[in-house]
Write a protein that holds these residues in place. Sequence first.
Motif, PDB file in Angstrom:
ATOM      1  N   THR A 140      45.070  41.350  89.887  1.00 37.78           N
ATOM      2  CA  THR A 140      43.644  40.704  90.371  1.00 37.78           C
ATOM      3  C   THR A 140      42.846  41.715  91.461  1.00 37.78           C
ATOM      4  OG1 THR A 140      44.462  39.570  92.310  1.00 37.78           O
ATOM      5  CG2 THR A 140      44.009  38.407  90.075  1.00 37.78           C
ATOM      6  N   ASN A 196      39.280  41.632  88.587  1.00 41.78           N
ATOM      7  CA  ASN A 196      39.074  40.312  88.274  1.00 41.78           C
ATOM      8  C   ASN A 196      37.788  39.878  88.529  1.00 41.78           C
ATOM      9  OD1 ASN A 196      40.019  37.380  88.446  1.00 41.78           O
ATOM     10  ND2 ASN A 196      39.902  37.517  90.767  1.00 41.78           N
ATOM     11  N   THR A 218      50.688  39.161  88.896  1.00 46.58           N
ATOM     12  CA  THR A 218      49.584  38.797  88.602  1.00 46.58           C
ATOM     13  C   THR A 218      48.398  39.082  89.872  1.00 46.58           C
ATOM     14  OG1 THR A 218      50.781  37.000  88.066  1.00 46.58           O
ATOM     15  CG2 THR A 218      48.569  36.536  88.232  1.00 46.58           C
ATOM     16  N   TYR A 219      49.106  39.006  91.106  1.00 41.38           N
ATOM     17  CA  TYR A 219      48.194  39.267  92.322  1.00 41.38           C
ATOM     18  C   TYR A 219      47.844  40.741  92.247  1.00 41.38           C
ATOM     19  CZ  TYR A 219      46.688  39.957  97.105  1.00 41.38           C
ATOM     20  OH  TYR A 219      45.958  40.347  98.264  1.00 41.38           O
ATOM     21  N   PRO A 232      54.493  36.220  90.343  1.00 40.92           N
ATOM     22  CA  PRO A 232      53.016  35.915  90.990  1.00 40.92           C
ATOM     23  C   PRO A 232      52.557  37.294  91.750  1.00 40.92           C
ATOM     24  CG  PRO A 232      54.780  34.853  92.202  1.00 40.92           C
ATOM     25  CD  PRO A 232      55.228  35.009  90.915  1.00 40.92           C
ATOM     26  N   VAL A 233      53.686  38.158  92.021  1.00 41.70           N
ATOM     27  CA  VAL A 233      53.393  39.425  92.624  1.00 41.70           C
ATOM     28  C   VAL A 233      52.465  40.383  91.460  1.00 41.70           C
ATOM     29  CG1 VAL A 233      53.974  41.490  93.723  1.00 41.70           C
ATOM     30  CG2 VAL A 233      55.267  39.251  94.236  1.00 41.70           C
TER      31      VAL A 233
END
Lengths: 418, 362
Positions: free
Chosen positions: B169, B173, B165-166, B162-163
């Motif tokens: 963004t 994004n 992915t964050y 998730p890091v």
Amino acid sequence: MMTISSLKKETKNQEIEGLPDPPYVMMSLLGYQSQLKPLVEPGIHVLQYQLIAQSENNWSIKLHAPISGIVDVVEYNGQNYIKITNDFKNERMVCVPPKLAALNNQDILRVIRDAGIVGSGGAGFPTHIKYDVADRPITHFIINGAECEPYLSADYSLMNQEENHLWKTVQVIQKLIKAKYVILAIEKQNRELKKKIEHQISQLNINIKVQLLGNDYPQGSELQLIKTVTGKIIPKGSIPAHHGVIVSNIGTIKAIANALYQGIPYTERIVTVSGEKAKTRGNFLLKIGTPIHHILEQIGQDWQPDDQQIILGGPMMGKAVTHSEESISKGTGGLLLLRHLKTEVFNCIQCGYCADVCPQKLMPMEFARHAVRGNSDGLNQFDLKSCIECGACAYVCPSDVPLMSSIITGKQLIKTKL
Amino acid sequence: MNLHPFIKAPRNTTQAIMLDVIVALIPITIASYLAYGTLALTLLGTAITAAVVTDLVFSGILFGNWKTSLDGSSVITAMLLTFTISPLTPWFVVAFGAATAIIFGKILWGGLGKNLFNPALVGREFMSCIFSSILGASSIWVTSNFIHIPAQDFFLVQDDEPVKTYLSTLLYNPSGALGEYSPFLIMLGGFYLILRKRISWHIPTMLLGVFAMSSIVVGDRVNLDYSFAGLLFGTIFMATDMPSSPNNASGKIYYGAMIGLVTFILVWSGVKFSYLSYSILILNGFSSIISQVFKPNPWGKKTNRLQKSEEIALLTTAILGVTIAVIYLHENHALIYLLVVYVFYVVLKYAFDFRHKLKYPI
């Protein structure tokens, strides 16, 4: 506060040069809050260094002839001048330096007074009055070597090329005012001077601390300088000596040195000639009273006010010259030939730059608001009287809001409302 | 009168400041183009044209001087306005927003610099009140079919990272309003403005700091619904707008902190999409009072601490009171009445007051 770039680097390491003496000198009779009274009749011949005028008040500000020649009293632009037409004979008064060891404090003050010495920084306050501290304790004697006005390098060239008399004079003054600490304050951009001077004073066994200051404008302004060196915040209008501080410009020290060690009065000084429009730039040793047109002729330039903005003093606080007969005074550190400024007034966009750079922590945009509306209460509320007119706000304003004229008309408005 | 100083700071005119803001907006413009292609550029172009033409016409008619409209400020107003809306907003709505931003946000106050509120946000409120059915429809945010370049996987993300992915963004994004597609590029513009001294650190740091602190204090108890990129965009480009924010450092610190607090209160109360424009507009209304209350202490003068504390307490109470009133009006869909009052106010103020002060630069 802010840093301003200029042509200072170009002139600062140039040696002090002389110029041929002018055909005549124009000695302004305007003294510090006083008019000087001529002591010589028109038509008579005076010797170089002869006393020619003196203020009528008890400050006894004195003016001496920088050249020998024939005296006249003339008026230009509502200003009175003594004009001395040069006979180019250089006949001078016999100058005998005083025997320093035999002088008591009162004698030294008298030597300073009789040499016509006033502050060389511009305001022209008589130095013998400033140093007459009687029993008041003085902790700090600050020698102002911070030449914060852009373009000017007269003080720098003096410190860079002076011999020992300058520092010996500082020691004499320290004893006179019984100052605990002596600090020579110079800007970081001139740090190369520090070693040089420290070497000179250690050879002479004189205790002066050389302190480096920031390159900000207006670091050399008296109140800001005192704060940086001593930490004391002295309100505008208060006399520094009452807070244990005395500040003298390095140029003033040089004038005193000439009086103490050569016996000659304040009749010459170093002036920086510079600016984008100046073809010759440098530091010149000039006679007080030298007319502008003579300097221009010597450096091969014409008096063309349409082409160039001619300034006496620095670009931030100097004065626009309107007449080529105007001349170098004891407080003139520069003659600048600049481009005319193009200004276009826009609305104030509340950027706050003026408040950011104000050394007195004022809000200059409010002066523009209240001065045009004739609102003296508003001007007082924002403490216009604390303004030192350094011009930093107008320098930085992106909208060319007439800040400086608001400040000046605002101060007049406050005076008339009293 | 030929007065000192005889030199001026180089490259520091009002136009130069405006140009710097436009330069700072270029990366975001590129991001919006990457996201929605010509759709984004058409909206920007429409807004800029509408704003500049309105400015030319109205300053020509009312001030008799159309040259002031070429200072670049209306281009900025139009860009800022467009960056707060959906790429699917109809062109006439955007044109309307840009025109009202210039007329009611700037011209009627007496021109650039004299406006109390940020013109782009004024235009935004005009749009959302008048075209509430179009802009309030949830379909306007369904933009996935129009995306030009979709979100990218910059860090070669595996399934459970998730890091990364964050972080992706943060770079790019394409969701939300046109200016919100790249927090990284928004920050880039912000650093440029700080470097050029067109904004200072005070407002952004305090705003984001207070908002973050408040969120931490509240913790998991409430679900806070806001867009980080939108918050960042408004913080850097809207809250720091020179004319509508305080003009001294301590005033800016208070102002930034209060926007952070008011924004948080609005988000907490469930105000959607408009939380940041409301909070900035509320604080805009107080900015000149804040400048006065927080004026620096003149050299060698003593401050009356008690008096200053009282003034600050009163000011804070007033700001919070207005915030509560705005939440109440928002929940009852009554902000349109506030807008009507505002229109009457500026029109009358111009006719009887501001019109006569056009010659004063401040």
